[in-house]
Design an enzyme around this catalytic site. Structure first.
Site, PDB file in Angstrom:
ATOM      1  CE1 TYR A 194      -3.812   2.345   0.548  1.00  0.00           C
ATOM      2  CE2 TYR A 194      -2.160   3.285   2.221  1.00  0.00           C
ATOM      3  CZ  TYR A 194      -3.445   3.162   1.319  1.00  0.00           C
ATOM      4  OH  TYR A 194      -4.741   4.344   0.597  1.00  0.00           O
ATOM      5  CE  LYS A 195       3.336   6.371  -4.351  1.00  0.00           C
ATOM      6  NZ  LYS A 195       3.472   6.361  -5.750  1.00  0.00           N
ATOM      7  CB  ALA A 196       0.171   5.706   3.154  1.00  0.00           C
TER       8      ALA A 196
END
Length: 297
Positions: A194-196
């Site tokens: 996941y890229k947050a």
């Protein structure tokens, strides 16, 4: 320093120590706006985007563990000489973005077929999703689920990126942090990475990042990295440090690394000096912070 053990599908995106120090060069209309400077955005031809990506990619990929490229302006460009040790992440999103404005919505790019993935030797695909609290989750799953299926069909890692859209009038105190975590909990389901957005960040303030990163880590079942969207360039290195101390596995970032080189007269020199130095510094920060976290654990 203890090496970070990445899940098998993510191992191609990191180095031998499990560091994820990844470069983003998939910007499209936002890059056109940067290249325009004070001129009309429409005056910037596609070739200018291609040239910048080729130049930046050739200079910077030897210093990154992976690079994120788009299909339209970078994937098949012979001028971009990607370092062999730098894995490819292919953007699989269509960005709807008015000239000079932010992305307003996205779609899964059906042109990113299994054949395209195999021919490009991509190790992962990336999908950007705009997250709004007042929109139904079903609308977002209609974008995410076909993307996840394409990744599964091709046998590559799925990287999902969530950007929270503020309500009219902006976020009240604490609302942004809650939205970043809610988006991550929802959009990371089924993803490999996941890229947050940097959690707990406010312009000029990184003190709250570690605590919010720890909370985000506790809510997710998959590794996560930070992006540089919305973070002032001078804050990004410390934001990465605090996020990794809180459990992030690294970064996947572009503008914080190279944005101030775009209009330089000697852009190649600026990339080789300022941008390489930043990328190397950030990679070192991730290694050190992940090592500190492992020692504390």
């Amino acid at each position: 320093m203890n090496a970070t053990v990445l899940p098998p599908r993510l191992q191609p995106l990191g180095d031998e120590e499990g560091t994820l120090a990844m470069l983003a060069l998939d910007q499209r209309e936002s890059l056109r706006a940067m290249l325009a400077g004070d001129d009309e955005i429409q005056s910037v031809p596609d070739a200018s985007l291609v040239d910048f990506k080729a130049e930046a990619g050739t200079v910077l990929t030897p210093h990154a563990t992976a690079v994120l490229l788009d299909r339209l302006y970078a994937l098949d460009e012979p001028g971009l000489q990607r370092a062999p040790e730098c894995a490819l992440i292919l953007a699989a999103d269509i960005l709807h973005q008015p000239a000079g404005g932010p992305v307003v919505r996205t779609e899964f790019d059906e042109h990113v077929t299994v054949r395209v993935i195999e021919e490009s030797a991509a190790a992962a695909l990336k999908l950007l999703v705009m997250w709004r609290a007042d929109k139904a989750e079903d609308e977002r799953r209609a974008i995410v689920d076909p993307f996840l299926q394409r990744c599964a069909d091709a046998g590559v890692a799925a990287v999902v990126e969530g950007i929270v859209v503020p309500p009219e009038g902006g976020f009240a105190a604490g609302e942004r942090d809650a939205a970043v975590i809610a988006a991550a909990e929802e959009l990371s389901v089924g993803a490999d990475l996941y890229k947050a957005q940097v959690p707990g960040y406010a312009p000029g303030e990184t003190q709250g990042v570690r605590a919010q990163a720890e909370l985000l880590t506790s809510r997710l079942q998959v590794p996560w990295v930070v992006l540089s969207n919305g973070v002032q360039a001078e804050d990004f290195a410390e934001a990465v440090r605090q996020a990794c101390l809180g459990g992030a596995h690294g970064f996947l970032a572009g503008r914080a690394i190279w944005a101030d080189t775009v209009l330089d007269a000697d852009r190649s020199a600026s990339l080789r000096q300022r941008s390489v130095d930043r990328l190397d510094e950030l990679r070192g920060i991730v290694k050190a912070a992940r090592g500190d976290q492992g020692a504390a654990g």
